[in-house]
Enzyme design. Structure first.
Site, PDB file in Angstrom:
ATOM      1  CG  ASP A  58      -2.209   0.746   1.031  1.00  0.00           C
ATOM      2  OD1 ASP A  58      -2.539   1.084  -0.117  1.00  0.00           O
ATOM      3  OD2 ASP A  58      -2.906   0.995   2.031  1.00  0.00           O
ATOM      4  CE  LYS A 103      -6.445  10.514  12.603  1.00  0.00           C
ATOM      5  NZ  LYS A 103      -5.870  11.474  13.552  1.00  0.00           N
ATOM      6  CD  GLU A 124      -6.900  11.051  -1.832  1.00  0.00           C
ATOM      7  OE1 GLU A 124      -6.427  12.096  -2.318  1.00  0.00           O
ATOM      8  OE2 GLU A 124      -7.355  10.984  -0.667  1.00  0.00           O
ATOM      9  CD  GLU A 170       0.494  14.375  13.465  1.00  0.00           C
ATOM     10  OE1 GLU A 170       1.221  15.302  13.028  1.00  0.00           O
ATOM     11  OE2 GLU A 170       0.452  13.247  12.969  1.00  0.00           O
ATOM     12  CB  CYS A 174       3.993  14.688  10.314  1.00  0.00           C
ATOM     13  SG  CYS A 174       3.585  13.553  11.645  1.00  0.00           S
ATOM     14  CD  GLU A 210      -4.057  11.367  16.896  1.00  0.00           C
ATOM     15  OE1 GLU A 210      -4.864  10.654  17.525  1.00  0.00           O
ATOM     16  OE2 GLU A 210      -4.154  11.624  15.691  1.00  0.00           O
TER      17      GLU A 210
END
Length: 483
Positions: A93, A161, A178, A249, A283, A457
């Protein structure tokens, strides 16, 4: 196609397909091969997901926390038992090498489910004595939550999450990126297998319009987004229309400060992890590496030597250490930043080219003599491109590290722990490391300040972002009214 799921969406406990939605091709970034084809959620699919989530949430919230915890713990166990299979799918993926996905992606997701399963029964209110009367508080779930994921850690983000949301009695509709839509579907299947009632974790696919439809629905109480700053601004504004709870985030341009007394090998290792792991698509990466002038050239020489030894290639090869970028679009973006860094006067130390064709590969790249004004020091690249900046004094390093609109993360390397704590206390970042970098255990809160986001988170701090406090005043005597 070798990774085709049963259906594009997972709603109300089962796969759901609607081929009238726009197609979403899933591309393996190492070869350009289409490995699956999904479809965007239509209005009917979105409505089914929201309606089933809203319908299922009340009974779930009424369940004893230990019973909710038992289901999440089973899901965690199932993920660990299938880690190899799930990691292979994650590699297909995202293009990240198996060497990473086997230890960093689903493993962290399983940790999150286990952690919040353990925490859920311990979430209690407080009692406030007021003489004869008293107040007690209750932490209640928010209701129906929307999660929007990013493409760099798709399955980990879905778990990060889902775990607190579900543990604390909420339902969630999750929209993965996506670009990497497959892992969230597996999570939904596993949760149902573990005993989660249908409707509590639904997955819908789509681009921005699908996310907007979810965020603006009147049934939604909370939105949690991992993504870029521009996306965060749009989602935050849309959520604000309904005065919804938000966790954001977002991006970063984080500083990693290396003082001249630091352990050089450890500091270089951290700088590499903070720029080249996941092909630099993290990130919190420490992409502005501030190195004290006295050790800069030694740092660069050893860094180049170690960077040149990184093994690139087929992510399915367990010996490969660095895979491709996630897409052709990301490759072109990163190469453009490299060219701009050259044009603006950066000194190329190593890398700087596309590599390993076919596929979206970029060599591990280091630029030295970078100044604060250069684009490479100001904008988030999201690729394996490190900017090395030199400094002389502690005060200078702190001031320059903070001279950014971002505030996600920061790191300090020094043998002087007094200095380390002093510097960290002044850095404007939500997540900091001392003599380490990019370690994000689920037991600790993670998030940013300034344009890097709001909310947290993970850790106990996440409880505050998936619950609300009800205050109950109990009168123990007659009401004294003046009329």
């Amino acid at each position: 196609m070798r990774a085709q799921p049963a259906a594009s969406h997972f709603v109300d406990g089962r796969p759901l397909e609607d081929e009238t939605g726009a197609p979403i091709p899933v591309i393996y970034p190492a070869t350009g091969e289409e490995i699956a084809r999904l479809h965007e959620a239509t209005p009917a699919v979105i409505e089914a997901a929201l309606a089933s989530g809203a319908r299922a949430q009340a009974a779930w919230a009424a369940m004893r926390p230990v019973e909710r915890a038992r289901i999440l713990r089973r899901a965690s166990d199932l993920i660990r038992a299938r880690n190899e299979e799930l990691s292979l799918l994650e590699t297909l993926d995202t293009g990240k090498p198996l060497q990473e996905t086997l230890v960093a992606d689903w493993a962290s997701g399983a940790d999150a489910l286990e952690f919040f399963a353990g925490l859920a029964p311990a979430v209690t209110g407080e009692t406030v004595p007021l003489g004869q009367d008293f107040v007690y508080t209750i932490r209640e779930p928010l209701g129906l939550c929307v999660g929007i994921g990013a493409w760099n850690y798709p399955s980990q983000i879905a778990c990060w999450k889902a775990a607190p949301a579900l543990a604390l009695g909420n339902a969630m509709v999750f929209k993965p990126s996506e670009v990497t839509p497959l892992g969230a579907l597996k999570l939904a299947e596993i949760l149902i297998e573990a005993g989660l009632p249908p409707g509590l974790f639904n997955v819908v696919q789509g681009r921005g319009a699908v996310g907007a439809a979810l965020v603006t629905d009147s049934r939604v109480a909370k939105v949690s987004l991992t993504g870029s700053v521009p996306t965060g601004r749009r989602v935050y504004a849309a959520a604000a229309e309904g005065v919804r709870h938000v966790t954001m985030e977002l991006g970063g341009k984080s500083p990693l400060i290396v003082f001249d007394d630091a352990d050089l090998e450890s500091a270089i290792g951290a700088a590499m992890l903070g720029n080249f792991y996941s092909a630099g698509q993290i990130c919190s990466n420490g992409t502005r590496v501030f190195v004290q002038k006295g050790i800069k050239e030694a740092f660069l020489a050893r860094l180049a030597e170690r960077a040149d030894a990184i093994r690139m290639g087929d992510p399915l090869d367990p010996e490969v250490q660095m895979g491709p970028l996630v897409s052709q679009a990301q490759l072109e973006k990163v190469l453009a930043y490299i060219e701009k860094a050259r044009a603006e006067g950066g000194r190329l130390v190593c890398g700087g080219e596309a590599s390993v064709s076919p596929g979206c590969y970029v060599q591990p790249t280091v630029f030295a003599d970078v100044t604060d004004a250069m684009t490479l020091a100001r904008e988030e690249v999201f690729g394996p491109v490190m900017a090395v900046l030199d400094f002389e004094t502690e005060e200078e390093a702190i001031a320059r590290a903070n001279a950014t609109d971002f505030g996600l993360a920061a790191g300090v390397f020094t043998a002087d722990l007094t200095r380390a704590h002093r510097v960290v206390a002044q850095l404007q970042a939500g997540t900091c490391w001392i003599n380490a970098y990019n370690l994000t255990p689920v037991e600790a809160p993670f998030g940013g300040v300034k344009l890097s986001g709001v909310g947290r988170e993970n850790g106990r701090a996440a409880v505050e972002h998936y619950t609300q406090v009800k205050s109950v005043y109990v009168g123990m005597g007659p009401v004294d009214a003046p009329y």
